[in-house]
Design a protein around this motif. Structure first.
Motif, PDB file in Angstrom:
ATOM      1  N   VAL A  45     -22.725   5.072  10.094  1.00  0.00           N
ATOM      2  CA  VAL A  45     -21.976   3.823  10.217  1.00  0.00           C
ATOM      3  C   VAL A  45     -20.501   4.109   9.928  1.00  0.00           C
ATOM      4  O   VAL A  45     -20.159   4.665   8.893  1.00  0.00           O
ATOM      5  N   VAL A  46     -19.630   3.701  10.865  1.00  0.00           N
ATOM      6  CA  VAL A  46     -18.186   3.884  10.702  1.00  0.00           C
ATOM      7  C   VAL A  46     -17.632   2.706   9.907  1.00  0.00           C
ATOM      8  O   VAL A  46     -17.985   1.551  10.145  1.00  0.00           O
ATOM      9  N   SER A  47     -16.750   3.009   8.954  1.00  0.00           N
ATOM     10  CA  SER A  47     -16.130   1.976   8.123  1.00  0.00           C
ATOM     11  C   SER A  47     -15.238   1.070   8.966  1.00  0.00           C
ATOM     12  O   SER A  47     -14.645   1.498   9.954  1.00  0.00           O
ATOM     13  N   LYS A  48     -15.122  -0.192   8.538  1.00  0.00           N
ATOM     14  CA  LYS A  48     -14.283  -1.162   9.243  1.00  0.00           C
ATOM     15  C   LYS A  48     -12.800  -0.942   8.964  1.00  0.00           C
ATOM     16  O   LYS A  48     -11.951  -1.427   9.680  1.00  0.00           O
ATOM     17  N   GLU A  49     -12.479  -0.226   7.902  1.00  0.00           N
ATOM     18  CA  GLU A  49     -11.080   0.029   7.553  1.00  0.00           C
ATOM     19  C   GLU A  49     -10.605   1.340   8.143  1.00  0.00           C
ATOM     20  O   GLU A  49     -11.287   2.349   8.043  1.00  0.00           O
ATOM     21  N   ILE A  50      -9.417   1.286   8.781  1.00  0.00           N
ATOM     22  CA  ILE A  50      -8.774   2.509   9.251  1.00  0.00           C
ATOM     23  C   ILE A  50      -7.378   2.556   8.645  1.00  0.00           C
ATOM     24  O   ILE A  50      -6.866   1.545   8.147  1.00  0.00           O
ATOM     25  N   GLN A  51      -6.777   3.722   8.694  1.00  0.00           N
ATOM     26  CA  GLN A  51      -5.444   3.901   8.129  1.00  0.00           C
ATOM     27  C   GLN A  51      -4.555   4.569   9.168  1.00  0.00           C
ATOM     28  O   GLN A  51      -4.913   5.604   9.726  1.00  0.00           O
ATOM     29  N   ILE A  52      -3.414   3.944   9.438  1.00  0.00           N
ATOM     30  CA  ILE A  52      -2.422   4.521  10.343  1.00  0.00           C
ATOM     31  C   ILE A  52      -1.393   5.240   9.484  1.00  0.00           C
ATOM     32  O   ILE A  52      -0.787   4.626   8.601  1.00  0.00           O
ATOM     33  N   ASN A  53      -1.214   6.537   9.718  1.00  0.00           N
ATOM     34  CA  ASN A  53      -0.229   7.338   8.993  1.00  0.00           C
ATOM     35  C   ASN A  53       0.847   7.776   9.968  1.00  0.00           C
ATOM     36  O   ASN A  53       0.536   8.223  11.080  1.00  0.00           O
ATOM     37  N   PHE A  54       2.097   7.666   9.555  1.00  0.00           N
ATOM     38  CA  PHE A  54       3.168   8.144  10.425  1.00  0.00           C
ATOM     39  C   PHE A  54       4.236   8.860   9.604  1.00  0.00           C
ATOM     40  O   PHE A  54       4.484   8.538   8.455  1.00  0.00           O
ATOM     41  N   ASP A  55       4.804   9.853  10.234  1.00  0.00           N
ATOM     42  CA  ASP A  55       5.884  10.646   9.659  1.00  0.00           C
ATOM     43  C   ASP A  55       6.801  10.944  10.846  1.00  0.00           C
ATOM     44  O   ASP A  55       6.584  11.911  11.580  1.00  0.00           O
ATOM     45  N   LEU A  56       7.780  10.087  11.046  1.00  0.00           N
ATOM     46  CA  LEU A  56       8.595  10.126  12.262  1.00  0.00           C
ATOM     47  C   LEU A  56       9.991  10.667  11.988  1.00  0.00           C
ATOM     48  O   LEU A  56      10.637  10.291  11.014  1.00  0.00           O
ATOM     49  N   ILE A  57      10.450  11.539  12.878  1.00  0.00           N
ATOM     50  CA  ILE A  57      11.829  11.996  12.891  1.00  0.00           C
ATOM     51  C   ILE A  57      12.464  11.322  14.094  1.00  0.00           C
ATOM     52  O   ILE A  57      12.046  11.548  15.236  1.00  0.00           O
ATOM     53  N   ILE A  58      13.479  10.498  13.838  1.00  0.00           N
ATOM     54  CA  ILE A  58      14.070   9.671  14.891  1.00  0.00           C
ATOM     55  C   ILE A  58      15.557   9.981  14.993  1.00  0.00           C
ATOM     56  O   ILE A  58      16.257  10.028  13.991  1.00  0.00           O
ATOM     57  N   LYS A  59      16.013  10.159  16.235  1.00  0.00           N
ATOM     58  CA  LYS A  59      17.446  10.375  16.416  1.00  0.00           C
ATOM     59  C   LYS A  59      18.000   9.370  17.409  1.00  0.00           C
ATOM     60  O   LYS A  59      17.303   8.942  18.332  1.00  0.00           O
ATOM     61  N   GLU A  60      19.240   8.987  17.189  1.00  0.00           N
ATOM     62  CA  GLU A  60      19.911   8.091  18.142  1.00  0.00           C
ATOM     63  C   GLU A  60      20.304   8.880  19.363  1.00  0.00           C
ATOM     64  O   GLU A  60      20.650  10.047  19.289  1.00  0.00           O
ATOM     65  N   CYS A  61      20.229   8.213  20.513  1.00  0.00           N
ATOM     66  CA  CYS A  61      20.623   8.909  21.750  1.00  0.00           C
ATOM     67  C   CYS A  61      21.527   8.015  22.599  1.00  0.00           C
ATOM     68  O   CYS A  61      21.805   6.927  22.268  1.00  0.00           O
TER      69      CYS A  61
END
Length: 194
Positions: free
Chosen positions: A178-194
């Motif tokens: 059985v898969v849990s109803k809770e998930i976790q979104i993890n992000f580690d973003l490097i963002i540059k202006e263009c």
């Protein structure tokens, strides 16, 4: 004289009110060094579905206005194609896309609505985002960390319940897994202006 008496209160009122800040637009690019993945659990093991950042090779337009420690955004969104996620195997990828109803709803859309900077916690902000999955949208608040050297480095994690989006966790092997109803979104973003 009557005209001056009419204009004077108006000028006083305007001088004490805050003038709306100008809206600013820019384009940003999420660099290939960035990471974004979804983590989930079952009663047997954990799984991670990694997003292929190479799919985000187009600049993203960002519209915002800043007033003190609050930044409000308009029409600023990140679109993730569901087929850009890899969970590590054909079977689990199929289950993941079945869970997200990818045939009918092929994208996850994240809309950045507002950021509240925290002056008492350096490099930390509360982000308000709308997430659209399987045609349903919900608003979430999440703490993010940010740093700027040459580019912006933004990281955080958000836990959400798939039931919020009318999704049903899959069961395998006659209900033994059985898969849990809770998930976790993890992000580690490097963002540059263009």
């Amino acid at each position: 004289m009557k005209r001056l008496l009419f204009i004077l209160p108006f000028l006083v009122l305007v001088s004490f009110s805050k003038i709306n800040p100008a809206k600013t637009s820019t384009s940003v690019l999420i660099t290939p060094q960035s990471e974004l993945h979804i983590k989930g659990t079952s009663n047997v093991s954990d799984f991670t579905c990694q997003y292929n950042i190479q799919n985000l090779d187009e600049p993203i337009r960002v519209h915002y206005e800043k007033l003190n420690d609050v930044i409000r955004f308009e029409n600023s969104m990140l679109i993730l194609e569901n087929n850009g996620f890899d969970c590590g195997g054909k079977g689990i990828n199929r289950d993941f896309h079945g869970l997200l109803k990818s045939d009918e709803y092929p994208r996850i859309i994240l809309r950045l609505k507002q950021i509240n900077l925290k002056p008492n916690k350096e490099h930390t902000a509360d982000a308000q985002i709308e997430i659209e999955i399987a045609g349903l949208t919900h608003t979430y608040h999440m703490e993010t960390e940010f740093h700027q050297k040459e580019d912006w480095h933004i990281s955080g994690q958000l836990k959400l319940n798939i039931k919020d989006f009318g999704l049903k966790a899959p069961k395998k092997m006659l209900g033994l897994i059985v898969v849990s109803k809770e998930i976790q979104i993890n992000f580690d973003l490097i963002i540059k202006e263009c």
